[in-house]
Design an enzyme around this catalytic site. Structure first.
Site, PDB file in Angstrom:
ATOM      1  N   ASP A 155       0.849  -1.199   0.000  1.00  0.00           N
ATOM      2  CA  ASP A 155       0.000   0.000   0.000  1.00  0.00           C
ATOM      3  C   ASP A 155       0.879   1.241   0.000  1.00  0.00           C
ATOM      4  O   ASP A 155       1.782   1.361   0.821  1.00  0.00           O
ATOM      5  CB  ASP A 155      -0.890  -0.027   1.250  1.00  0.00           C
TER       6      ASP A 155
ATOM      7  N   ASN B 202      -0.576   4.609  -0.314  1.00  0.00           N
ATOM      8  CA  ASN B 202      -1.244   5.861   0.079  1.00  0.00           C
ATOM      9  C   ASN B 202      -1.920   5.786   1.441  1.00  0.00           C
ATOM     10  O   ASN B 202      -2.726   6.647   1.804  1.00  0.00           O
ATOM     11  CB  ASN B 202      -2.250   6.304  -0.991  1.00  0.00           C
TER      12      ASN B 202
ATOM     13  N   ASP C 223      -4.207   3.902   2.730  1.00  0.00           N
ATOM     14  CA  ASP C 223      -5.614   3.537   2.958  1.00  0.00           C
ATOM     15  C   ASP C 223      -5.770   2.079   3.379  1.00  0.00           C
ATOM     16  O   ASP C 223      -6.883   1.584   3.531  1.00  0.00           O
ATOM     17  CB  ASP C 223      -6.472   3.861   1.724  1.00  0.00           C
TER      18      ASP C 223
ATOM     19  N   ASP D 121      -1.884  -1.392  -3.739  1.00  0.00           N
ATOM     20  CA  ASP D 121      -2.236  -0.683  -4.976  1.00  0.00           C
ATOM     21  C   ASP D 121      -1.185  -0.898  -6.065  1.00  0.00           C
ATOM     22  O   ASP D 121      -0.110  -1.471  -5.822  1.00  0.00           O
ATOM     23  CB  ASP D 121      -2.460   0.814  -4.693  1.00  0.00           C
TER      24      ASP D 121
ATOM     25  N   ASP E  44      -5.914 -11.038 -14.960  1.00  0.00           N
ATOM     26  CA  ASP E  44      -6.886 -12.078 -14.682  1.00  0.00           C
ATOM     27  C   ASP E  44      -8.104 -11.773 -15.544  1.00  0.00           C
ATOM     28  O   ASP E  44      -8.627 -10.662 -15.498  1.00  0.00           O
ATOM     29  CB  ASP E  44      -7.255 -12.019 -13.191  1.00  0.00           C
TER      30      ASP E  44
ATOM     31  N   ASP F  76     -10.145 -17.045 -15.566  1.00  0.00           N
ATOM     32  CA  ASP F  76     -10.936 -17.465 -14.417  1.00  0.00           C
ATOM     33  C   ASP F  76     -12.120 -18.345 -14.826  1.00  0.00           C
ATOM     34  O   ASP F  76     -12.845 -18.011 -15.772  1.00  0.00           O
ATOM     35  CB  ASP F  76     -11.454 -16.193 -13.730  1.00  0.00           C
TER      36      ASP F  76
ATOM     37  N   GLU G 291      -7.981 -21.594 -15.553  1.00  0.00           N
ATOM     38  CA  GLU G 291      -8.381 -22.234 -14.304  1.00  0.00           C
ATOM     39  C   GLU G 291      -9.507 -23.219 -14.625  1.00  0.00           C
ATOM     40  O   GLU G 291     -10.674 -22.863 -14.612  1.00  0.00           O
ATOM     41  CB  GLU G 291      -8.869 -21.175 -13.305  1.00  0.00           C
TER      42      GLU G 291
ATOM     43  N   HIS H 265      -4.396 -17.565  -4.521  1.00  0.00           N
ATOM     44  CA  HIS H 265      -5.280 -16.775  -3.661  1.00  0.00           C
ATOM     45  C   HIS H 265      -6.517 -17.547  -3.206  1.00  0.00           C
ATOM     46  O   HIS H 265      -7.296 -17.025  -2.413  1.00  0.00           O
ATOM     47  CB  HIS H 265      -5.711 -15.523  -4.421  1.00  0.00           C
ATOM     48  N   ASP H 266      -6.740 -18.752  -3.728  1.00  0.00           N
ATOM     49  CA  ASP H 266      -7.894 -19.562  -3.324  1.00  0.00           C
ATOM     50  C   ASP H 266      -7.497 -20.693  -2.388  1.00  0.00           C
ATOM     51  O   ASP H 266      -8.326 -21.510  -2.014  1.00  0.00           O
ATOM     52  CB  ASP H 266      -8.564 -20.190  -4.556  1.00  0.00           C
TER      53      ASP H 266
HETATM   54  C1  GLC Z   1     -12.068 -18.355  -9.380  1.00  0.00           C
HETATM   55  C2  GLC Z   1     -11.201 -17.427  -8.565  1.00  0.00           C
HETATM   56  C3  GLC Z   1     -11.857 -17.204  -7.243  1.00  0.00           C
HETATM   57  C4  GLC Z   1     -13.211 -16.586  -7.465  1.00  0.00           C
HETATM   58  C5  GLC Z   1     -14.044 -17.405  -8.448  1.00  0.00           C
HETATM   59  C6  GLC Z   1     -15.212 -16.631  -8.946  1.00  0.00           C
HETATM   60  O1  GLC Z   1     -12.196 -19.604  -8.804  1.00  0.00           O
HETATM   61  O2  GLC Z   1      -9.916 -17.953  -8.461  1.00  0.00           O
HETATM   62  O3  GLC Z   1     -11.078 -16.409  -6.401  1.00  0.00           O
HETATM   63  O4  GLC Z   1     -13.903 -16.495  -6.255  1.00  0.00           O
HETATM   64  O5  GLC Z   1     -13.313 -17.766  -9.585  1.00  0.00           O
HETATM   65  O6  GLC Z   1     -14.815 -15.668  -9.868  1.00  0.00           O
HETATM   66 CA    CA Z   2      -3.650   1.983  -1.231  1.00  0.00          CA
END
Ligand code: GLC
Ligand code: CA
Length: 554
Positions: A21, A23, A25, A29, A98, A199, A259, A331-332
């Site tokens: 980050d 700024n 908040d 970013d 993405d 995705d 994915e 991230h999942d």
């Molecule tokens: C994919 C993403 C996930 C998201 C889902 C819906 O599985 O990796 O983070 O919640 O799609 O877009």
């Molecule tokens: Ca920020």
């Protein structure tokens, strides 16, 4: 296999909200990513995958896009994005965005128009059904646990969503919609984006069954039924994907990673010579602890034999037709050290062993932010600490089904996606140097021990080891075998031996791993080999606990 540019890549995945980050908040970013480009360059990777940065109400942290042509104001501006592409380019780093096109945000102007106007020209961009009796067309369940249908206002019309109700699915049967998606892809590529992580792309084709009026036998107390068989990899999906490849990706020779778990019989169509994508993510070993489970908060039992089988099988299936995308985290997923290592045994040797295990497989390795310093799960103890729409939905569904608070919290603590979304740990300063404000997600209390600054100063850190792995793959004389070589899994009688070779025409690399907390006898003949990488300082007469060695044939 032809030597495409994206074979010789190592990808670093960035979750922008949690990276840096600038700024105050409390939200990471694009400027923060620009600020840390030197760090990423020092790491040695040559591609960055950015989780969604387009404008979004952030119900699912950007996986609900309300404007594909804009950048979300919490993350920056279009100018910041162009600067990021340019600054990364100076460091020979390419950027993947993405691409979230199975669904949009309910705040997207197309959907808003449909809500307000039954005659909207965008009506056919979505999947809408009207029923005579005013009940939802059927009782299939979405991925987050509720019905796939949500009523529009007070009408008898319902829209379809594979994920949350804030994420209406797009109707890919409509050629106008498909053209819009092509345009979006072409636009970002014209701005210098080198490709996309795509995705939920296996969901874009739905079967008639899941769209029809029917009642199916429920498989849970909620009266709903799992719909996977009707909304994943449906016959006919190839027409849409082939069109995308030809019209959108081919003109730019882009790198695409989808994915989608693809059954072996379809793999060639997806990643073969003229496949839809450069590569696809395989879920078999990332989800080894949950695969096949339908009830919320249950785990699937697994052991090292299963893990080895999943990895080797996936490598063998993939190399018959194309290229793989090995990863331990994203991230999942929760943090890999907690998933794959026993509690109490998470330390330098075991963490670097996991790194070696996947990094030298055949394919493009993906590293998720923080994995390279050994970040671990957050010690969640209260449901109010969670942010993820998925975690909150699981909690509700499990509560409704009568599970105990304790069981649900244990599950979420181990499995919640929020584990990967806590701020990147840069230093031992307040909030791990991530922000000068107060962070949107709590910082893991272990940041004083686990952080970039400390590990950059320590030659025997997880970070230093990751840098060595990346250098070995990208810059060493064994590159031919490590990048392009064939995979050969070596079987022994011991579950704790993970051994594989990578074989090129005039080169061979041998990866040897002791996946155990005790010393064990060597299981390979080492005489003909040089040591290229070793997470211990030496080679003893026995393998050390969690020792991982990469050998190169003399
Ligand atoms: C994919 C993403 C996930 C998201 C889902 C819906 O599985 O990796 O983070 O919640 O799609 O877009
Ligand atoms: Ca920020």
């Amino acid at each position: 296999m032809k030597k495409k540019w994206w074979l010789d890549t190592v990808v670093y995945q960035i979750y922008p909200k949690s990276f840096m980050d600038t700024n105050g908040d409390g939200i990471g970013d694009l400027k923060g990513i620009i600020r840390q480009l030197d760090y990423i360059e020092r790491l040695g990777v040559n591609v960055i995958w950015l989780n969604p940065v387009n404008r979004s109400p952030m119900r699912d942290n950007g996986y609900d896009i309300s404007d594909y042509y804009d950048i979300d104001s919490s993350l920056g501006t279009r100018e910041d994005m162009e600067e990021l592409i340019c600054e990364a380019g100076k460091r020979h780093i390419k950027i993947l965005m993405d691409l979230v096109v199975n669904h949009v945000s309910c705040e997207h102007k197309w959907f808003q128009d449909v809500l307000q106007n039954p005659e909207s020209p965008y009506r056919d961009y979505f999947i809408i059904r009207e029923t005579a009796d005013g009940n939802a067309p059927n009782n299939f369940r979405n991925y987050f646990g509720d019905s796939v249908w949500t009523r529009i206002g007070n009408s008898n019309r319902f829209y379809f969503h594979t994920f949350a109700k804030e994420q209406p699915d797009l109707n890919w049967e409509n050629p106008l919609l498909r053209q819009e998606i092509c345009d979006i892809i072409l636009y970002w590529q014209s701005k210098g984006i080198a490709g996309f992580r795509i995705d939920a792309i296996g969901n874009i084709k739905k079967s008639e069954k899941i769209l029809s009026e029917c009642k199916v036998p429920a498989d849970g107390e909620d009266g709903l039924a799992n719909g996977d068989d009707y909304l994943l990899n449906q016959p006919g999906i190839g027409e849409f994907l082939g069109e995308l490849r030809d019209k959108a990706f081919k003109p730019y020779d882009s790198m695409t990673v989808a994915e989608v778990s693809v059954p072996q019989k379809d793999l060639e169509a997806y990643i073969g010579e003229n496949g839809f994508f450069s590569m696809v993510f395989d879920f078999s070993y990332a989800d080894i602890d949950t695969n096949g489970i339908i009830k919320p908060c249950e785990f699937a039992p697994w052991d090292l034999k299963d893990l080895k089988h999943c990895i080797y099988q996936s490598q063998e299936d993939t190399q018959k037709v194309g290229w793989a995308a090995p990863y331990l985290e994203n991230h999942d997923q929760p943090r890999s050290v907690n998933k794959y290592l026993p509690d109490g045994e998470i330390q330098y040797y075991s963490i670097t062993m996991l790194g070696v295990l996947y990094f030298f497989l055949r394919g493009t390795p993906y590293i998720y932010q923080g994995q390279e310093i050994g970040m671990s799960n957050y010690p969640f103890h209260d449901i109010r600490q969670f942010n993820d729409i998925g975690a909150l939905a699981t909690y509700k569904r499990a509560m409704d089904a009568g599970d105990s608070e304790e069981k649900i919290m244990d599950y979420l603590r181990r499995r919640s996606r929020d584990n990967a979304r806590t701020p990147m740990q840069w230093s031992d300063e307040p909030y791990a140097g991530f922000t000068e404000g107060s962070p949107w997600m709590p910082v893991n209390p272990n940041f004083k021990e686990i952080n970039v600054k400390r590990e950059e100063a320590d030659e025997k850190s997880v970070l230093a080891f990751y840098k060595k792995m990346i250098r070995l793959r990208r810059k060493s004389e064994y590159k031919e075998a490590i990048v392009y070589g064939f995979f050969e899994g070596i079987e022994t009688n011991e579950a704790e031996d993970f051994i594989y070779k990578r074989i090129a025409e005039n080169q061979e690399v041998l990866v040897t791993i002791n996946y155990a907390s005790r010393r064990r006898p060597w299981c390979v003949e080492r005489a003909d080999y040089d040591i290229l990488l070793n997470n211990y300082d030496s080679i003893e007469s026995e393998m050390q606990p969690y020792q991982a060695v990469v050998f190169g044939k003399k």
